[in-house]
Design a protein around this motif. Structure first.
Motif, PDB file in Angstrom:
ATOM      1  N   GLU A 103      43.309  71.900 -26.850  1.00 17.15           N
ATOM      2  CA  GLU A 103      44.515  71.068 -26.844  1.00 17.15           C
ATOM      3  C   GLU A 103      44.189  69.656 -27.332  1.00 17.15           C
ATOM      4  N   ASN A 104      43.079  69.140 -26.863  1.00 11.54           N
ATOM      5  CA  ASN A 104      42.652  67.817 -27.331  1.00 11.54           C
ATOM      6  C   ASN A 104      42.372  67.842 -28.843  1.00 11.54           C
ATOM      7  N   TYR A 105      41.792  68.924 -29.280  1.00 14.08           N
ATOM      8  CA  TYR A 105      41.452  69.080 -30.707  1.00 14.08           C
ATOM      9  C   TYR A 105      42.701  69.026 -31.587  1.00 14.08           C
ATOM     10  N   LEU A 148      46.950  61.746 -31.032  1.00 13.35           N
ATOM     11  CA  LEU A 148      47.550  60.637 -30.290  1.00 13.35           C
ATOM     12  C   LEU A 148      46.464  59.849 -29.564  1.00 13.35           C
ATOM     13  N   HIS A 149      45.403  60.567 -29.189  1.00 17.63           N
ATOM     14  CA  HIS A 149      44.336  59.911 -28.442  1.00 17.63           C
ATOM     15  C   HIS A 149      43.352  59.159 -29.348  1.00 17.63           C
ATOM     16  N   CYS A 150      43.455  59.379 -30.660  1.00 11.04           N
ATOM     17  CA  CYS A 150      42.409  58.866 -31.557  1.00 11.04           C
ATOM     18  C   CYS A 150      42.222  57.349 -31.511  1.00 11.04           C
ATOM     19  N   VAL A 210      40.692  56.474 -27.935  1.00 15.60           N
ATOM     20  CA  VAL A 210      39.475  57.170 -27.512  1.00 15.60           C
ATOM     21  C   VAL A 210      38.365  57.071 -28.560  1.00 15.60           C
ATOM     22  N   HIS A 211      38.744  57.008 -29.820  1.00 12.58           N
ATOM     23  CA  HIS A 211      37.741  57.044 -30.904  1.00 12.58           C
ATOM     24  C   HIS A 211      37.826  55.795 -31.794  1.00 12.58           C
ATOM     25  N   PRO A 212      37.488  54.627 -31.262  1.00 10.69           N
ATOM     26  CA  PRO A 212      37.641  53.415 -32.092  1.00 10.69           C
ATOM     27  C   PRO A 212      36.833  53.471 -33.392  1.00 10.69           C
ATOM     28  N   GLU A 256      33.066  61.146 -26.676  1.00  7.51           N
ATOM     29  CA  GLU A 256      34.364  60.563 -26.326  1.00  7.51           C
ATOM     30  C   GLU A 256      35.367  61.672 -26.017  1.00  7.51           C
ATOM     31  N   ASP A 257      35.363  62.718 -26.842  1.00  7.91           N
ATOM     32  CA  ASP A 257      36.267  63.841 -26.585  1.00  7.91           C
ATOM     33  C   ASP A 257      35.902  64.555 -25.284  1.00  7.91           C
ATOM     34  N   ALA A 258      34.597  64.744 -25.055  1.00  5.51           N
ATOM     35  CA  ALA A 258      34.161  65.431 -23.836  1.00  5.51           C
ATOM     36  C   ALA A 258      34.621  64.665 -22.605  1.00  5.51           C
TER      37      ALA A 258
HETATM   38 FE   LIG Z   1      39.224  63.461 -30.248  1.00  4.84          FE
END
Ligand SMILES: [Fe+2]
Length: 244
Positions: free
Chosen positions: A57-59, A63-65, A68-70, A201-203
């Protein structure tokens, strides 16, 4: 059992769907990459404290990028706008012919690959088209086990293995040309470091999501239109559960 470009796929069901149908893109989309000639340059393993479906689902959303992933959001400007690709922008028509990566996708200008400095780890793959090189990353996904990301200098293979209801093992392999591995000037570590940052970050956010599912306040989630790919994933799960 199917062998494809040096990968071995085995199906645990006696009547699996056609091999190519397990992927979200036609397999010949990767025809320009010399997959069968590549060697493993590095391997990373991580255990994520979440159910495998939480990972997927995260994959399936960006929206989180930005939050969560600067670093990734800088490298791939459209991710910095919380979009996976041009068509995800409700106002895409305003910029339909704008080549800026912030609208069209691809890497920021001056960068060529997913590495710490945006430069290739070593030799780039011969035979790639100008379009292949420009895209910066090409994802090929086969639920629920694996996805490949092809860059112009390496291919990342990520396999998922559920270890339990709330633990998923992720195995990441970095495939490069044999000459890249042999060349002391090459630097695979800058791809490994970049990937390690993004996947950590995803984990972390997946583990947080898993914890949130235990909240007494949680009954069910609500999908927004931007999360259409999560809906497609959930539909896939439901269909597989009822497949004869
Ligand atoms: Fe991600």
């Amino acid at each position: 059992m199917t062998e494809w470009n040096g990968f071995v796929f085995s199906a645990l069901t006696p009547d699996p769907p056609p091999f190519a149908a397990s992927f979200d893109l036609p397999l010949d989309r990767l025809a320009d990459w010399p997959l069968g000639d590549l060697v493993v340059g590095h391997r990373l393993e991580k255990t994520i404290q979440c159910n495998w479906k939480v990972f997927w689902e995260n994959y399936n959303e960006c929206l989180h990028c930005p939050g969560v992933h600067p670093r990734l959001a800088q490298l791939v400007p459209i991710y910095g706008r919380a979009l996976l690709e041009r068509r995800d922008d409700p106002r895409w028509q305003d910029h339909a012919h704008d080549d800026d990566p912030k609208y069209g996708g691809g890497l920021r200008r001056g960068s060529e690959s997913w590495t710490m400095d945006g430069q290739p780890v070593g030799a780039t793959f011969p035979g790639l088209s100008a379009e292949d090189r420009k895209v910066g990353h090409l994802y090929l996904t086969a639920y629920p086990s694996v996805f490949l990301v092809a860059h112009l200098d390496y291919v990342r293979v990520v396999r998922l293995l559920p270890l339990g209801p709330e633990r998923t093992e992720m195995s990441i392999e970095f495939l490069v040309l044999p000459e890249t591995l042999a060349d002391p000037q090459s630097d695979i570590s800058k791809a490994v470091e970049f990937t390690n940052i993004v996947m950590s970050e995803d984990a972390d956010v997946c583990a947080l999501n898993q914890r949130g599912l235990h909240s007494l306040a949680h009954a069910n989630g609500v999908l927004m239109p931007e999360e259409y790919a999560i809906r497609q994933f959930q539909d896939w799960v439901r269909a597989e559960l009822t497949r004869p």
